[in-house]
Enzyme design. Structure first.
Site, PDB file in Angstrom:
ATOM      1  N   ARG A 153      47.811  28.099  16.975  1.00 34.51           N
ATOM      2  CA  ARG A 153      48.702  29.274  17.005  1.00 34.51           C
ATOM      3  C   ARG A 153      50.155  28.803  17.003  1.00 34.51           C
ATOM      4  NH1 ARG A 153      45.006  31.206  21.526  1.00 34.51           N
ATOM      5  NH2 ARG A 153      43.394  32.305  20.377  1.00 34.51           N
ATOM      6  N   CYS A 212      34.319  28.238  13.755  1.00 37.62           N
ATOM      7  CA  CYS A 212      33.882  27.905  15.105  1.00 37.62           C
ATOM      8  C   CYS A 212      32.362  27.718  15.137  1.00 37.62           C
ATOM      9  CB  CYS A 212      34.339  28.969  16.099  1.00 37.62           C
ATOM     10  SG  CYS A 212      33.732  30.601  15.701  1.00 37.62           S
TER      11      CYS A 212
HETATM   12  N1  SAH Z   1      41.805  34.595  15.850  1.00 44.66           N
HETATM   13  C1  SAH Z   1      41.426  35.109  17.151  1.00 44.66           C
HETATM   14  C2  SAH Z   1      39.978  34.906  17.473  1.00 44.66           C
HETATM   15  C3  SAH Z   1      39.025  35.461  16.445  1.00 44.66           C
HETATM   16  S1  SAH Z   1      37.397  35.656  17.032  1.00 44.66           S
HETATM   17  C4  SAH Z   1      42.333  34.496  18.217  1.00 44.66           C
HETATM   18  O1  SAH Z   1      43.230  33.723  17.881  1.00 44.66           O
HETATM   19  O2  SAH Z   1      42.131  34.794  19.402  1.00 44.66           O
HETATM   20  C5  SAH Z   1      36.694  36.520  15.722  1.00 44.66           C
HETATM   21  C6  SAH Z   1      37.133  37.975  15.603  1.00 44.66           C
HETATM   22  O3  SAH Z   1      36.554  38.490  14.410  1.00 44.66           O
HETATM   23  C7  SAH Z   1      36.721  38.905  16.708  1.00 44.66           C
HETATM   24  O4  SAH Z   1      37.861  39.508  17.253  1.00 44.66           O
HETATM   25  C8  SAH Z   1      35.827  39.963  16.033  1.00 44.66           C
HETATM   26  O5  SAH Z   1      36.058  41.267  16.544  1.00 44.66           O
HETATM   27  C9  SAH Z   1      36.287  39.864  14.611  1.00 44.66           C
HETATM   28  N2  SAH Z   1      35.344  40.244  13.561  1.00 44.66           N
HETATM   29  C10 SAH Z   1      34.030  39.943  13.476  1.00 44.66           C
HETATM   30  N3  SAH Z   1      33.535  40.377  12.299  1.00 44.66           N
HETATM   31  C11 SAH Z   1      34.568  40.955  11.634  1.00 44.66           C
HETATM   32  C12 SAH Z   1      34.705  41.567  10.364  1.00 44.66           C
HETATM   33  N4  SAH Z   1      33.678  41.655   9.530  1.00 44.66           N
HETATM   34  N5  SAH Z   1      35.928  42.030   9.988  1.00 44.66           N
HETATM   35  C13 SAH Z   1      36.960  41.942  10.843  1.00 44.66           C
HETATM   36  N6  SAH Z   1      36.893  41.353  12.048  1.00 44.66           N
HETATM   37  C14 SAH Z   1      35.715  40.870  12.443  1.00 44.66           C
END
Ligand code: SAH
Length: 392
Positions: free
Chosen positions: A211, A336
């Site tokens: 980030r 991940c």
């Molecule tokens: N980038 C974030 C963590 C992402 S975790 C950070 O820095 O904290 C993955 C995320 O993908 C989750 O918030 C989940 O709600 C979202 N997600 C899962 N499937 C999805 C989809 N098909 N479209 C959009 N978001 C999705």
């Protein structure tokens, strides 16, 4: 009289464990009726021929049948053991970070297999994933009290991997009264997490350094945070002077926390509730681009059998995300999934990007931060992979 029963490895078995790995697989063990009958989670000594490998816990139901806790044989696994491990883990985090917001215990990487503890100031969220650690939970909590003295501890024992150990799923308070909302301070920004209802332990500490890196590129630029959860990348980019920061996620509650965090940081971000693939296709069809695009999706390769379909999904995401990355922009792609190795992930990303006819250079490769230490004999547990490309 030894405290623990001894489990013996088959002749010639346990090559990795003899070299120092903390795992022993069920097919490496002499499964005598006595051994097989041990209740899941029993503390055991492990012997390989004449050699003693140490003390661990055993679960005949699990493929990873023994997880070693120490190389000392017949060790007492009590409060002092846990306090020692937690103290060591805490010291590392205090060296790495200014504030008490981090993953405090990262399982084998901190010598405590089956246990994850995330720390949010005074509140800790623990995740127990093995029968052995489940049996030791009360002792662990006492040691956590001694070393960290959190005012509240949530046991977020609903990880799907618990089923592999024959454990049920539950979420309960381990200590104190839990706040419904937690605040996180990271890279100078403030975020929010929802403990019981949120995902995983409430916050993804593993992307902290990424980030910061991506936000460092963002000044005066347009920034897209796909799979933004509660705003991790987008809000920091906006704080760093991004001209525009947009987050996309499918989860309404996660986006609500992102909105609140944007307000708390006094930055303007817009958050869109949508499926990322669909939204990227819409943006690409409209010819809309961003100078910086981050895509940090949920695991696409949940188990080994999903490798090919998951790999195709990473390739597609790389293609769509690069199609909305502006000329001269930067693209961040992460996985991940521990079931896809870095080289395969990198290959899928490259194929996806190049499909758009763009020229790309890989400028950074990373994993989780230092609060997610990896046991040196278990490199495959380093699940997080992140790649940053500069696109022409
Ligand atoms: N980038 C974030 C963590 C992402 S975790 C950070 O820095 O904290 C993955 C995320 O993908 C989750 O918030 C989940 O709600 C979202 N997600 C899962 N499937 C999805 C989809 N098909 N479209 C959009 N978001 C999705």
């Amino acid at each position: 009289m030894p405290m623990h029963k001894t489990i013996r490895l088959k002749p010639k078995a346990g090559r990795r464990a003899k070299a120092g790995a903390p795992w022993i697989f069920s097919n490496e063990i002499e499964m005598t009726p006595g051994t097989k009958g041990l209740p899941p989670g029993t503390l055991v000594n492990v012997a390989a021929g004449e050699r003693e490998l140490g003390t661990g816990y055993f679960n005949s139901k699990s493929l990873i049948a023994v997880r070693l806790l120490t190389s000392e044989t017949d060790a007492a696994i009590g409060k002092a053991f846990f306090a020692d491990r937690i103290r060591r883990a805490l010291k590392l985090r205090e060296t790495l970070f200014d504030g008490p917001y981090y993953r405090l215990v990262h399982a084998e990487g901190d010598g405590l297999p089956g246990l994850i503890v995330d720390r949010f100031g005074d509140t800790c969220v623990a995740q127990v994933t093995t029968a052995g650690m489940e049996a030791l939970t009360d002792t662990m909590l006492e040691a956590l009290d001694e070393v960290v003295a959190p005012s509240a501890v949530l046991l977020r024992n609903d990880a799907p991997s618990r089923a592999l150990e024959g454990l049920e799923s539950h979420v309960r308070a381990g200590r104190g009264e839990l706040p419904s909302r937690i605040a996180i301070e990271e890279n100078g920004a403030r975020y929010f997490g929802d403990l019981a209802g949120g995902q995983k332990t409430g916050w993804y500490f593993d992307q902290r350094e990424h980030r910061a890196f991506m936000a460092g590129l963002a000044k005066g630029k347009s920034f897209l945070d796909a799979y933004c959860y509660s705003g991790g990348f987008a809000i920091l980019a906006a704080r760093n002077g991004a001209a525009e920061a947009v987050g996309i996620d499918s989860s309404g509650p996660a986006l609500q926390l992102a909105e609140e965090a944007a307000a708390a940081n006094k930055v303007r971000c817009s958050f869109v509730q949508a499926d990322v693939f669909e939204q990227l296709e819409r943006l690409a069809a409209a010819g809309q681009t961003f100078d910086i695009v981050c895509a940090d999706p949920p695991p696409f390769v949940k188990s080994r059998k999903d490798l090919e379909s998951g790999a195709r999904a990473y390739r597609k995401l790389a293609r769509l995300a690069s199609s909305v990355t502006a000329k001269g922009g930067f693209l961040f792609l992460a996985s991940c999934s521990h079931n896809i190795p870095m080289d395969r992930f990198a290959q899928e990303c490259a194929l996806g990007i190049l499909r758009t006819g763009r020229r790309a250079s890989l400028i950074r490769q990373g994993g989780a931060g230092g609060d997610h230490p990896v046991h040196p004999m278990l490199p495959e547990t380093a699940y997080l992979k992140a790649l940053v490309y500069a696109l022409d």
